[in-house]
Scaffold this active site. Structure first.
Site, PDB file in Angstrom:
ATOM      1  N   ASP A  16     112.045  76.729  23.840  1.00 45.73           N
ATOM      2  CA  ASP A  16     113.274  76.508  23.068  1.00 45.73           C
ATOM      3  C   ASP A  16     113.278  75.126  22.420  1.00 45.73           C
ATOM      4  OD1 ASP A  16     113.737  74.953  25.281  1.00 45.73           O
ATOM      5  OD2 ASP A  16     115.707  75.816  25.752  1.00 45.73           O
ATOM      6  N   ASP A  52     110.725  81.656  26.178  1.00 44.87           N
ATOM      7  CA  ASP A  52     111.775  80.824  26.788  1.00 44.87           C
ATOM      8  C   ASP A  52     113.143  81.458  26.524  1.00 44.87           C
ATOM      9  OD1 ASP A  52     112.254  78.581  28.256  1.00 44.87           O
ATOM     10  OD2 ASP A  52     111.926  77.146  26.619  1.00 44.87           O
ATOM     11  N   LYS A 108     110.749  82.354  30.726  1.00 46.65           N
ATOM     12  CA  LYS A 108     111.029  81.107  31.451  1.00 46.65           C
ATOM     13  C   LYS A 108     112.520  80.826  31.346  1.00 46.65           C
ATOM     14  CE  LYS A 108     109.998  76.764  29.815  1.00 46.65           C
ATOM     15  NZ  LYS A 108     111.316  76.109  29.877  1.00 46.65           N
ATOM     16  N   GLU A 157     115.636  77.758  32.778  1.00 46.27           N
ATOM     17  CA  GLU A 157     115.814  76.419  33.351  1.00 46.27           C
ATOM     18  C   GLU A 157     116.798  76.428  34.519  1.00 46.27           C
ATOM     19  OE1 GLU A 157     116.919  73.537  30.381  1.00 46.27           O
ATOM     20  OE2 GLU A 157     115.159  73.978  29.154  1.00 46.27           O
ATOM     21  N   GLU A 189     109.482  68.904  34.874  1.00 44.92           N
ATOM     22  CA  GLU A 189     109.574  68.030  33.698  1.00 44.92           C
ATOM     23  C   GLU A 189     110.183  66.680  34.084  1.00 44.92           C
ATOM     24  OE1 GLU A 189     111.214  69.759  30.136  1.00 44.92           O
ATOM     25  OE2 GLU A 189     111.330  67.820  29.122  1.00 44.92           O
TER      26      GLU A 189
HETATM   27  O1  KIV Z   1     110.890  74.452  25.467  1.00 45.62           O
HETATM   28  C1  KIV Z   1     109.870  73.844  25.798  1.00 45.62           C
HETATM   29  O2  KIV Z   1     109.002  73.528  24.980  1.00 45.62           O
HETATM   30  C2  KIV Z   1     109.710  73.501  27.209  1.00 45.62           C
HETATM   31  C3  KIV Z   1     108.587  72.601  27.587  1.00 45.62           C
HETATM   32  C4  KIV Z   1     108.914  71.204  27.269  1.00 45.62           C
HETATM   33  C5  KIV Z   1     108.196  72.799  28.988  1.00 45.62           C
HETATM   34  O3  KIV Z   1     110.482  73.923  28.009  1.00 45.62           O
END
Ligand code: KIV
Length: 272
Positions: free
Chosen positions: A34, A73, A103, A105, A172
């Site tokens: 994202d 994401d 993914k 968060e 991160e």
């Molecule tokens: O969105 C993204 O690029 C990320 C990375 C920084 C791990 O979550």
């Protein structure tokens, strides 16, 4: 790879040409992150990007990436409200985006979202430490886990995500010793960004890694190229050539048979 101590390479990509290059370079994982909100769409943070926009970008990547595992994401607002919402968004990411896994968060209440998506049959990569979707709540884009208590919390969060079925966890902006301890203790791999060399893998954002913008980068970024300079040079040369009449040259144009040209000229003079 974790058991063999082979380090895992992940890079973000947001379009087909980048995915093709990442595949050719042999990376194991492509993240359609994202971060697209900022590096592709010009937003100030990752918060505004929508699921529709992420699906559009993910489709472009999955059309071109053959071998790497593609991680889609889930953007802010597409999984936080309920398990049902999280499953629906993950299903869209896989069915419509073509992603292999997703993914998301956070830990805490997000651990249940991870479990729900995994139970629905979709692999989930976790992401803790600096979680940009909630950067405001964290007090900005700053390193996390820098006190003993905060480091223990991260450690517990990583275990909770693993127990919920996450197949890997992004760490991160976490102090290297904390990331090293978490990595050594977990069965699933950690992928670090600003988390030191002892993670099982590393991820960098495409535009950071390739120097696709001028100016400074976060501390944890290594720029492996300065493509913004290359692109500016090429654009400047192109503009100068156009203005001087040096482009296009004969070899950039299409010819037509002499008799057709003569017929065209004579038809034109009749028209005039
Ligand atoms: O969105 C993204 O690029 C990320 C990375 C920084 C791990 O979550």
């Amino acid at each position: 790879m974790k058991r063999r101590h082979d380090r895992i390479v992940m890079v973000t990509a947001y379009d087909a040409p980048a995915a093709r290059l990442a595949d050719e370079a042999g990376v194991e994982l492509i993240l359609v992150g994202d971060t697209a909100a900022m590096v592709m769409l010009g937003h100030e943070s990752t918060v505004p990007v929508t699921l529709e926009e992420m699906l559009f970008l993910t489709r472009a990547v999955t059309r071109a990436a053959r071998r790497p595992l593609v991680v889609g994401d889930l953007p802010f607002g597409s999984y936080q409200q309920s398990d049902d919402e999280a499953i629906a968004s993950a299903v869209r990411m896989v069915k419509e985006g073509g992603a292999d896994v997703v993914k998301l968060e956070g830990a805490g209440r997000m651990v249940e979202r991870v479990r729900a998506i995994v139970d629905a049959g979709i692999g989930v990569m976790g992401h803790i430490g600096l979680t940009p979707q909630s950067a405001t709540k964290l007090g900005g884009f700053r390193a996390q886990g820098r006190t003993a208590a905060a480091a223990i919390k991260l450690y517990e969060d990583a275990f909770a995500l693993q127990a919920a079925g996450a197949f890997a966890i992004v760490l991160e902006a976490v102090p290297a010793p904390v990331a090293a301890r978490i990595t050594a203790a977990l069965e699933v791999p950690t992928i670090g960004i600003g988390a030191g060399a002892d993670c099982d893998g590393q991820v960098l954002v495409w535009h950071d890694l390739l120097g696709l913008y001028p100016g400074s980068t976060p501390r944890f970024v290594k720029r492996y190229a300065e493509l913004a300079d290359e692109i500016l040079g090429a654009l400047g040369q192109y503009a100068a050539d156009v203005r001087m009449g040096a482009f296009p040259e004969e070899r950039h144009t299409y010819a037509m048979p002499d008799d057709e040209l003569a017929a065209f000229e004579s038809a034109l003079s009749e028209l005039q």
